[in-house]
Design a protein around this motif. Structure first.
Motif, PDB file in Angstrom:
ATOM      1  N   CYS A  21       0.856  -1.185   0.000  1.00  0.00           N
ATOM      2  CA  CYS A  21       0.000   0.000   0.000  1.00  0.00           C
ATOM      3  C   CYS A  21       0.893   1.238   0.000  1.00  0.00           C
ATOM      4  O   CYS A  21       1.781   1.370   0.841  1.00  0.00           O
ATOM      5  N   ASN A  23       0.254   4.110   0.818  1.00  0.00           N
ATOM      6  CA  ASN A  23      -0.013   5.024   1.929  1.00  0.00           C
ATOM      7  C   ASN A  23       0.508   4.501   3.269  1.00  0.00           C
ATOM      8  O   ASN A  23       1.205   5.200   3.988  1.00  0.00           O
ATOM      9  N   CYS A  24       0.236   3.228   3.595  1.00  0.00           N
ATOM     10  CA  CYS A  24       0.609   2.724   4.926  1.00  0.00           C
ATOM     11  C   CYS A  24       1.679   1.620   4.877  1.00  0.00           C
ATOM     12  O   CYS A  24       2.204   1.223   5.919  1.00  0.00           O
ATOM     13  N   CYS A  32      -4.405  -0.246   0.279  1.00  0.00           N
ATOM     14  CA  CYS A  32      -5.190  -1.224   1.040  1.00  0.00           C
ATOM     15  C   CYS A  32      -6.627  -0.708   1.190  1.00  0.00           C
ATOM     16  O   CYS A  32      -6.900   0.472   0.943  1.00  0.00           O
ATOM     17  N   CYS A  35      -7.029   2.429   3.505  1.00  0.00           N
ATOM     18  CA  CYS A  35      -6.556   3.694   2.927  1.00  0.00           C
ATOM     19  C   CYS A  35      -7.457   4.129   1.774  1.00  0.00           C
ATOM     20  O   CYS A  35      -7.730   5.310   1.602  1.00  0.00           O
TER      21      CYS A  35
HETATM   22 ZN   LIG Z   1      -2.893   1.299   3.441  1.00  0.00          ZN
END
Ligand SMILES: [Zn+2]
Ligand SMILES: [Zn+2]
Length: 239
Positions: A21, A23-24, A32, A35
């Motif tokens: 992912c 973002n995370c 994910c 997100c």
């Molecule tokens: Zn994520």
């Protein structure tokens, strides 16, 4: 690509080259579920061009001007900019599959098909000129369409529209110049679908990003010339 091979191909890719992912960092698809849920989704009840209230992404006035009947667009460009840039310019074509699947899921969850009851639905990716296709190696709108089709079971008709000439890139042009650049650039080929009831068909034109809508308008003008009455747009993001 058949559905079977589509599944096998992405199962193998996923197993041997798992994504993270962006973002995370969790091991999953490019974004994910958590997100993805955090990203603001574009409302179908607000015109994408003038912000007036409407039913399907575009108001009556803008619809006359742009030549399509509705827009189903998911994100604001700024929220998914990095992924889209990687998809288009950095060769990560698997991101096409990712966005196509997300679009397909939302299409199914929101029961968009119910708008087109009694119509035959044709999924038509915005075509790329042969020269540019050779340079990039893939047409992103066709790749997105394959994943979208896998999720929605709507068939792709990628031979209906074609480009009659190569054009300079739209990104550097003003809206007026864009229209001029694109005038008459699309052609329609109905040979392979000669037994289709065109009047009772809906075209879902699929593009990755909507900016001024000039490309999609020009596609739509061409399709209408050949008798299509309903043209809707599916896109990942509005810039
Ligand atoms: Zn994520
Ligand atoms: Zn409007």
């Amino acid at each position: 690509m058949t559905k079977f091979f589509y599944k096998i191909k992405y199962f193998l890719l996923d197993t041997f080259f798992p994504n993270k992912c962006i973002n995370c960092g969790k091991t999953c698809d490019f974004l994910c579920k958590n997100c993805l849920n955090l990203i603001h989704k574009v409302s179908l009840n607000e015109c994408l061009f003038c912000k007036n209230k409407c039913n399907f992404g575009i108001c009556k006035k803008c619809s006359l001007n742009k030549h399509f009947d509705g827009i189903f667009c998911l994100f604001n460009y700024r929220d998914v900019k990095n992924l889209l840039k990687d998809m288009k310019y950095n060769g990560f074509y698997d991101i096409c599959r990712f966005f196509g699947e997300i679009l397909g899921d939302f299409y199914v969850e929101n029961n968009i098909n119910s708008y087109f009851k009694n119509y035959k639905i044709l999924l038509v990716p915005v075509p790329m000129h042969k020269k540019r296709l050779k340079k990039r190696g893939y047409n992103q709108t066709l790749k997105i369409s394959e994943a979208f089709s896998y999720k929605t079971k709507i068939n792709i008709y990628d031979k209906i529209l074609f480009r009659t000439r190569n054009t300079i890139k739209q990104a550097t042009l003003s809206e007026k110049e864009r229209r001029k650049n694109l005038k008459g650039v699309f052609g329609c080929n109905l040979e392979k679908i000669s037994n289709l009831d065109i009047e009772n068909s809906v075209v879902l034109l699929l593009d990755d990003v909507i900016t001024t809508g000039s490309t999609l308008s020009e596609c739509s003008i061409c399709l209408r010339k050949y008798g299509f009455k309903k043209v809707y747009v599916i896109a990942i993001a509005k810039a």
